[in-house]
Write a protein that holds these residues in place. Structure first.
Motif, mmCIF file in Angstrom:
data_model
loop_
_atom_site.group_PDB
_atom_site.id
_atom_site.type_symbol
_atom_site.label_atom_id
_atom_site.label_comp_id
_atom_site.label_asym_id
_atom_site.label_seq_id
_atom_site.Cartn_x
_atom_site.Cartn_y
_atom_site.Cartn_z
ATOM 1 N N UNK A 512 20.178 -10.480 12.088
ATOM 2 C CA UNK A 512 19.049 -10.887 12.935
ATOM 3 C C UNK A 512 17.748 -10.915 12.153
ATOM 4 N N UNK A 513 16.951 -11.926 12.443
ATOM 5 C CA UNK A 513 15.685 -12.086 11.722
ATOM 6 C C UNK A 513 14.474 -12.032 12.653
ATOM 7 N N UNK A 514 14.681 -11.607 13.883
ATOM 8 C CA UNK A 514 13.558 -11.385 14.785
ATOM 9 C C UNK A 514 13.744 -10.040 15.473
ATOM 10 N N UNK A 515 12.694 -9.565 16.119
ATOM 11 C CA UNK A 515 12.760 -8.339 16.909
ATOM 12 C C UNK A 515 13.003 -8.699 18.373
ATOM 13 N N UNK A 516 13.809 -7.898 19.026
ATOM 14 C CA UNK A 516 14.096 -8.079 20.443
ATOM 15 C C UNK A 516 12.806 -8.114 21.259
ATOM 16 N N UNK A 517 11.863 -7.277 20.884
ATOM 17 C CA UNK A 517 10.638 -7.157 21.683
ATOM 18 C C UNK A 517 9.715 -8.358 21.530
ATOM 19 N N UNK A 518 9.981 -9.269 20.579
ATOM 20 C CA UNK A 518 9.106 -10.431 20.392
ATOM 21 C C UNK A 518 9.600 -11.667 21.133
ATOM 22 N N UNK A 519 10.733 -11.585 21.813
ATOM 23 C CA UNK A 519 11.258 -12.752 22.529
ATOM 24 C C UNK A 519 10.266 -13.183 23.607
ATOM 25 N N UNK A 520 9.925 -14.460 23.599
ATOM 26 C CA UNK A 520 8.952 -14.975 24.566
ATOM 27 C C UNK A 520 9.304 -16.424 24.873
ATOM 28 N N UNK A 521 9.977 -16.645 25.993
ATOM 29 C CA UNK A 521 10.386 -18.009 26.339
ATOM 30 C C UNK A 521 9.230 -18.803 26.939
ATOM 31 N N UNK A 522 8.200 -18.118 27.405
ATOM 32 C CA UNK A 522 7.040 -18.843 27.925
ATOM 33 C C UNK A 522 6.275 -19.492 26.778
#
Length: 618
Positions: A512-522
């Motif tokens: 994985x190359x992102x953090x779970x807490x940075x997910x932002x579908x908006x």
């Protein structure tokens, strides 16, 4: 004989009473203590063994307590991971819902934020006695020695008399969701090797529009293509076909004539520089190439397309006629040599009017094309011109080096493993691999880091030289790594040459190359699919960690059961060595008491005879 000086009977009775008294004292001690061997004087060997084993049993009891403590920590972590898996299931369902264009992604993002907070709360709460396996503070979570949680598992008495304590280790990288220095299961995996020092090239995903900051289909940020380079064939542009100036071959005697020269070699052609930018001399002998005089007439047009009526009006028609005559000689004419720009640009260029001629390299080694002796009768030239071009000689590529670290890999003491194939001029590829241990031993380090282009060149030499001894690998002043074939050995030219890496594999990827807490579908509505893939992968990693934790719990349970049985067995063994047989001891005590009474009576009788003699003197 009776003597008034010595009472032999009394002395004998008294001696017997002393022996009986001593035996009674020992037997009473056994009855009161329950021990047959209470002191070293009773039996030095058995007393020594029993004393040591009692001490060991107390140590094993401490191990049993430690196992109970470890079980409590593992149970706490397991319950928390199980809860997180449920939350991630809900999280994924909302992402799938967001695929519907009619759904308000902003409102779904609000739900997702609550799920993120819940996951954080679970991770922070999963603490037992101040120890938290899901929210860790490990300097390097990939370090085998730093990321382990240990629990006492056994106390061992060696045959030589020495003692040892054994521990059970559990690696927190398996279950840590958030780590203070990064690398948790829900954080970016810092072991990303990126371009591997230039062995592979990073491209953005042209389909999803992913960039280097997002997760691309669960496989990483962008596509990592194996790096390779081929030579260019001799090729040059023709003049544009004159608009409004058709070539009419119906004129009597109309023709175009020229000589084409293909695939010759030369020493240091004027327009050729080596792969590293310097002028290079090619050792002789030199090939003269293939020469052929070409004549174009109406018959040639009719043979290609009778519908032309002997008249060429476009570059496409002209290229078809030229190819009918040149292909067999080893040349190719393109009617629409295009210029392309990166995806998502509004300046996609495809010039339909640009013509070019190239060598197909049907002749050995060379890569050269030339038109000479160009003339025409009754018609124009349609864009033809006298020109020549050498392609690239030899195989060569330049790696855009960037430093990288080959990290630890959990239980694998050799660390992350990288493998790749390598070939020159389409020869069968050879396979090569290296890992953290290899890098450290090669450079005398303990960091696993390849820091400079010079070190990258040394690494590649060590891997490739045995199979490709004529290869030149060197760092450049610009900080890149040049890999090329030796011009004194490799006489190949143009598109027939190739050098490169393929099937590049890293055993821990995808990561994985992102953090779970940075997910932002908006904010990133076009990345919903990538986020779904990401949640699938991290959920699977957490499930794997939970399964590993469950196995650790089972081991603790088994070890606890064994420790209890071991303590019981040791207690029984000690008893067999030193415990008194209470039935035997009590019976013996009664017998000794009876003997004592009889001894007293014997002493009285023995003392009565001297009393009778004394009475004669009264």
């Amino acid at each position: 004989m009776t003597s008034i000086l010595n009472n032999a009977g009394a002395i004998s009775a008294l001696r017997t009473l002393r022996t009986i008294g001593s035996d009674m004292m020992a037997t009473q001690g056994q009855v009161s203590s329950g021990l047959r061997v209470a002191t070293a004087g009773d039996n030095a060997a058995y007393w020594s063994i029993s004393t040591t084993m009692r001490s060991d049993n107390r140590a094993i009891s401490a191990v049993s307590d430690a196992l109970g403590f470890a079980a409590a920590k593992a149970d706490t972590a397991y319950a928390a991971l199980d809860a997180v898996i449920d939350v991630l299931g809900e999280f994924k369902s909302r992402l799938v819902m967001a695929k519907d264009e009619a759904v308000d992604k902003g409102k779904i993002q609000k739900e997702l934020e609550q799920f993120k907070q819940q996951v954080q709360n679970i991770a922070h709460s999963a603490s037992f006695s101040g120890e938290n396996w899901l929210n860790t503070d490990i300097a390097n979570i990939y370090d085998f020695d730093l990321n382990k949680a240990s629990s006492l598992a056994a106390f061992i008495r060696a045959g030589s008399g020495g003692a040892a304590v054994r521990a059970m280790d559990f690696h927190l990288s398996e279950v840590s969701l958030f780590n203070s220095t990064g690398g948790g299961l829900l954080e970016t995996d810092m072991r990303d090797l990126k371009t591997l020092g230039g062995l592979r090239t990073l491209y953005a995903d042209p389909y999803s529009g992913s960039d280097s900051t997002v997760y691309d289909g669960g496989l990483g940020s962008g596509w990592m293509y194996p790096n390779g380079a081929g030579g260019g064939a001799g090729s040059f542009f023709l003049n544009d076909f004159p608009v409004g100036s058709p070539l009419d071959f119906n004129v009597p005697g109309a023709q175009i004539q020229f000589t084409i020269l293909l695939d010759k070699e030369a020493s240091n052609p004027q327009n050729y520089t080596g792969a590293a930018g310097q002028i290079e001399e090619l050792p002789g002998p030199y090939l003269a190439g293939h020469s052929k005089t070409i004549t174009i007439t109406k018959a040639d047009l009719d043979a290609v397309n009778p519908g032309l009526g002997g008249i060429i009006t476009t570059n496409t028609e002209f290229a078809a006629v030229l190819n009918s005559l040149l292909n067999a000689e080893g040349a190719y004419v393109s009617a629409s040599y295009g210029q392309y720009v990166p995806y998502n640009s509004s300046n996609w260029v495809h010039d339909e009017k640009r013509m070019s001629i190239s060598t197909q390299q049907k002749h050995p080694n060379g890569s050269y094309v030339e038109i000479a002796g160009l003339s025409s009768v009754g018609v124009g030239l349609g864009g033809l011109k006298e020109a020549s071009d050498f392609g690239s000689r030899g195989s060569g590529m330049e790696l855009q080096f960037e430093d990288f670290i080959v990290h630890e890999d959990g239980d694998n003491l050799d660390g992350v493993e990288i493998s790749f194939g390598f070939s020159v001029n389409d020869a069968p590829a050879t396979s090569h691999s290296f890992n953290r241990t290899y890098v450290n031993e090669l450079f005398g380090k303990d960091s696993g880091k390849v820091e400079t282009a010079e070190e990258m060149a040394i690494l590649l030499h060590s891997l490739i030289d045995a199979d490709w001894p004529d290869l030149i690998i060197e760092a450049t002043p610009a900080g890149t790594v040049m890999i090329k074939s030796d011009p004194a050995v490799d006489r190949q030219w143009g598109s027939g040459t190739r050098i490169g890496f393929d099937t590049v594999r890293v055993n821990i990827e995808p990561v994985p190359k992102i953090d779970f807490l940075t997910i932002d579908i908006a904010a990133n509505p076009d990345k919903v699919s990538a986020y779904i893939d990401y949640i699938d992968i991290v959920t699977e990693r957490i499930i794997d960690g939970t399964a590993t934790l469950g196995a650790f719990q089972k081991r603790i349970e088994m070890q606890s059961d064994f420790t209890g049985k071991l303590m019981s067995g040791l207690h029984k063994g000690i008893g067999r060595l030193v415990d008194a047989d209470m039935n035997e001891a009590s019976t013996r005590l009664k017998a000794l008491q009876a003997q004592e009474q009889l001894g007293f009576q014997s002493l009285q009788i023995a003392n009565s005879n001297p009393e009778a003699i004394l009475s004669l003197f009264r």
